[in-house]
Design a protein around this motif. Structure first.
Motif, PDB file in Angstrom:
ATOM      1  N   HIS A 132      -7.153   9.919  12.336  1.00  0.00           N
ATOM      2  CA  HIS A 132      -6.881   8.481  12.442  1.00  0.00           C
ATOM      3  C   HIS A 132      -5.886   8.047  11.365  1.00  0.00           C
ATOM      4  O   HIS A 132      -6.047   7.003  10.742  1.00  0.00           O
ATOM      5  CB  HIS A 132      -8.195   7.701  12.326  1.00  0.00           C
ATOM      6  N   TYR A 133      -4.876   8.850  11.186  1.00  0.00           N
ATOM      7  CA  TYR A 133      -3.879   8.599  10.144  1.00  0.00           C
ATOM      8  C   TYR A 133      -3.238   7.216  10.286  1.00  0.00           C
ATOM      9  O   TYR A 133      -3.092   6.489   9.309  1.00  0.00           O
ATOM     10  CB  TYR A 133      -2.809   9.691  10.179  1.00  0.00           C
ATOM     11  N   GLN A 134      -2.846   6.851  11.498  1.00  0.00           N
ATOM     12  CA  GLN A 134      -2.135   5.576  11.693  1.00  0.00           C
ATOM     13  C   GLN A 134      -2.991   4.385  11.280  1.00  0.00           C
ATOM     14  O   GLN A 134      -2.504   3.439  10.656  1.00  0.00           O
ATOM     15  CB  GLN A 134      -1.691   5.439  13.154  1.00  0.00           C
ATOM     16  N   TYR A 135      -4.279   4.429  11.630  1.00  0.00           N
ATOM     17  CA  TYR A 135      -5.184   3.326  11.262  1.00  0.00           C
ATOM     18  C   TYR A 135      -5.281   3.186   9.750  1.00  0.00           C
ATOM     19  O   TYR A 135      -5.118   2.082   9.198  1.00  0.00           O
ATOM     20  CB  TYR A 135      -6.565   3.577  11.867  1.00  0.00           C
ATOM     21  N   SER A 170       7.377  14.104   9.957  1.00  0.00           N
ATOM     22  CA  SER A 170       6.699  12.845  10.241  1.00  0.00           C
ATOM     23  C   SER A 170       5.560  12.637   9.256  1.00  0.00           C
ATOM     24  O   SER A 170       5.092  13.557   8.609  1.00  0.00           O
ATOM     25  CB  SER A 170       6.129  12.866  11.666  1.00  0.00           C
ATOM     26  N   CYS A 171       5.082  11.341   9.153  1.00  0.00           N
ATOM     27  CA  CYS A 171       3.954  11.029   8.262  1.00  0.00           C
ATOM     28  C   CYS A 171       2.729  11.826   8.645  1.00  0.00           C
ATOM     29  O   CYS A 171       1.965  12.274   7.801  1.00  0.00           O
ATOM     30  CB  CYS A 171       3.642   9.534   8.312  1.00  0.00           C
ATOM     31  N   PHE A 172       2.532  12.027   9.953  1.00  0.00           N
ATOM     32  CA  PHE A 172       1.328  12.707  10.423  1.00  0.00           C
ATOM     33  C   PHE A 172       1.289  14.152   9.925  1.00  0.00           C
ATOM     34  O   PHE A 172       0.279  14.633   9.453  1.00  0.00           O
ATOM     35  CB  PHE A 172       1.292  12.685  11.956  1.00  0.00           C
ATOM     36  N   ARG A 187       0.232   2.941  -3.150  1.00  0.00           N
ATOM     37  CA  ARG A 187       1.211   4.019  -3.124  1.00  0.00           C
ATOM     38  C   ARG A 187       0.643   5.277  -2.449  1.00  0.00           C
ATOM     39  O   ARG A 187       1.300   5.908  -1.634  1.00  0.00           O
ATOM     40  CB  ARG A 187       1.645   4.361  -4.559  1.00  0.00           C
ATOM     41  N   LEU A 188      -0.585   5.632  -2.819  1.00  0.00           N
ATOM     42  CA  LEU A 188      -1.213   6.839  -2.263  1.00  0.00           C
ATOM     43  C   LEU A 188      -1.915   6.537  -0.956  1.00  0.00           C
ATOM     44  O   LEU A 188      -2.541   5.482  -0.805  1.00  0.00           O
ATOM     45  CB  LEU A 188      -2.222   7.416  -3.255  1.00  0.00           C
ATOM     46  N   ASP A 189      -1.838   7.490  -0.010  1.00  0.00           N
ATOM     47  CA  ASP A 189      -2.601   7.307   1.223  1.00  0.00           C
ATOM     48  C   ASP A 189      -4.043   7.763   0.986  1.00  0.00           C
ATOM     49  O   ASP A 189      -4.374   8.354  -0.043  1.00  0.00           O
ATOM     50  CB  ASP A 189      -1.946   8.026   2.409  1.00  0.00           C
ATOM     51  N   LEU A 190      -4.901   7.484   1.958  1.00  0.00           N
ATOM     52  CA  LEU A 190      -6.332   7.722   1.763  1.00  0.00           C
ATOM     53  C   LEU A 190      -6.647   9.195   1.555  1.00  0.00           C
ATOM     54  O   LEU A 190      -7.541   9.546   0.772  1.00  0.00           O
ATOM     55  CB  LEU A 190      -7.117   7.177   2.966  1.00  0.00           C
ATOM     56  N   SER A 191      -5.929  10.077   2.243  1.00  0.00           N
ATOM     57  CA  SER A 191      -6.202  11.509   2.096  1.00  0.00           C
ATOM     58  C   SER A 191      -5.997  11.972   0.659  1.00  0.00           C
ATOM     59  O   SER A 191      -6.702  12.872   0.176  1.00  0.00           O
ATOM     60  CB  SER A 191      -5.310  12.324   3.041  1.00  0.00           C
TER      61      SER A 191
END
Length: 400
Positions: free
Chosen positions: A188-191, A2-4, A202-206
């Motif tokens: 708060h990954y989903q937010y 999963s994304c999480f 393209r890149l997520d915040l992390s």
């Protein structure tokens, strides 16, 4: 997956990882950079000119001839490294732009259609980004332009890095709450992913908020390559300033790494660890906390403002990082030190507000370690005495 769970895999958590986050970044970046350097530099040596003398039958002479530095190749190599320095800086500024003008703008937009979780209201969001906007504006408005100028005038790089010392200190502040920012983004990954999708990133915040840590390690590696090429080109007058710049960047990387390690490993300290100045020394010592007690091994952290003693809950091994539990501390502006011999010294708190009084007898494992701690503590005490004298005798100080 999963994304999480992918998020947790990408954020550099310490559990089960023998290297600190920045150590892992340095290791990976170094391997990649050295691999690229071997590819870039291999052709020049193999295709070196024989200068019209023909092929020698003397193998020793041939090896000696091929070892002569090819200045033209070294200059070309240096130009390539400078080009990489500028191009990667441009990419870095764009990454920071996506954070500041992307995520932060959307989060601060009162008309945003993505509701902020209640848990992130009330100031917690500031912990995620810290001073990233200050870093972005400095790189965008000054440092990138200065690096482009250095591409035309390479001798200016060393002085530029030296002049920028106070600005690189911005990274100490940014990395001071890196573990906490990671945790908030993970929780708060989903937010944050909803914002990513809206922005079309393209890149997520992390993966974006780790960019500043990655960038400072890249400077160190690239400056090292530039020094090598500069020496190969015979431009020895430029080398000392570049060496100074390289050492300066090593200090930046080490300071950031030390601070992140302490933040991850030290538990139950109620103070603000980032307000204690740079971490000057750390290591295990055998300590007697109070007279009559047995010696116990404690981890000792010496900052510019404070010395902290902590129990070693879990030592570092190949599978996990260390854990230290806070026991006591002494403010350095309220400290006395006395040498006791046999690699031992006593430090005592003179703070009238600290009751009961704290006294520690510390024993280093080796004479070399003892000398390091003794000399650093004496240096700090001497600086304090000098400051007190200057404040007490302003006229005599002025007349000197």
């Amino acid at each position: 997956m999963s994304c999480f769970f992918r998020l947790f895999a990408s954020t550099g958590k310490m559990d089960g990882n023998p290297l600190s986050e920045i150590e892992e970044i340095v290791k990976t970046t170094t391997e990649q950079h050295e691999s690229n350097s071997r590819v870039d530099g291999s052709g020049g040596a193999e295709n070196a000119s024989t200068n019209g003398h023909g092929r020698s039958h003397d193998n020793n002479h041939e090896e000696s001839h091929s070892a002569v530095p090819d200045k033209a190749a070294a200059l070309k190599k240096r130009q390539c490294v400078f080009a990489e320095l500028v191009s990667t800086e441009e990419s870095y500024v764009q990454d920071l732009h996506e954070i500041v003008n992307g995520y932060m703008s959307e989060i601060n937009n009162t008309n945003s259609d993505i509701p902020m979780p209640e848990d992130l209201k009330g100031g917690k969001m500031k912990l995620v980004f810290n001073n990233i906007k200050d870093i972005y504006e400095w790189h965008r408005d000054f440092f990138l332009r200065a690096l482009r100028n250095c591409q035309k005038s390479p001798a200016d790089l060393g002085p530029l890095i030296k002049r920028s010392a106070t600005k690189f200190a911005l990274y100490y502040t940014y990395c001071s709450n890196k573990p906490l920012s990671e945790y908030i983004v993970s929780a708060h990954y989903q937010y944050f992913d909803c914002i990513r999708q809206k922005l079309g990133h393209r890149l997520d915040l992390s993966n974006l908020i780790i960019k500043p840590v990655q960038r400072i390690t890249k400077y160190e590696l690239l400056i090292k390559e530039i020094i090598k090429a500069t020496e190969g080109a015979g431009l020895y007058k430029e080398v000392p300033m570049l060496q100074e710049a390289y050492q300066q960047m090593k200090v930046v990387v080490k300071t950031v790494n030390d601070m992140m390690v302490v933040l991850r490993s030290l538990q139950d300290f109620d103070g603000e660890i980032t307000a204690q100045g740079s971490l000057l020394m750390q290591g295990p010592m055998n300590c007697v906390v109070d007279a009559g007690q047995k010696q116990r091994e404690l981890q000792v952290f010496l900052f510019q403002q404070i010395i902290i003693f902590a129990d070693i809950e879990k030592a570092k091994n190949q599978y996990s990082s260390p854990t230290f539990k806070y026991r006591s501390h002494i403010q350095l502006n309220h400290m006395q030190m006395k040498e006791l011999g046999d690699c031992r010294f006593q430090i005592k708190s003179t703070d009238p507000n600290k009751i009961p009084e704290v006294t520690m007898i510390c024993q280093a494992a080796t004479q070399e370690s003892y000398a390091g701690w003794r000399d650093m503590l004496n240096k700090i005490l001497q600086q304090q005495n000098d400051l007190i004298f200057m404040l007490s005798n302003p006229l005599s100080t002025k007349n000197k």
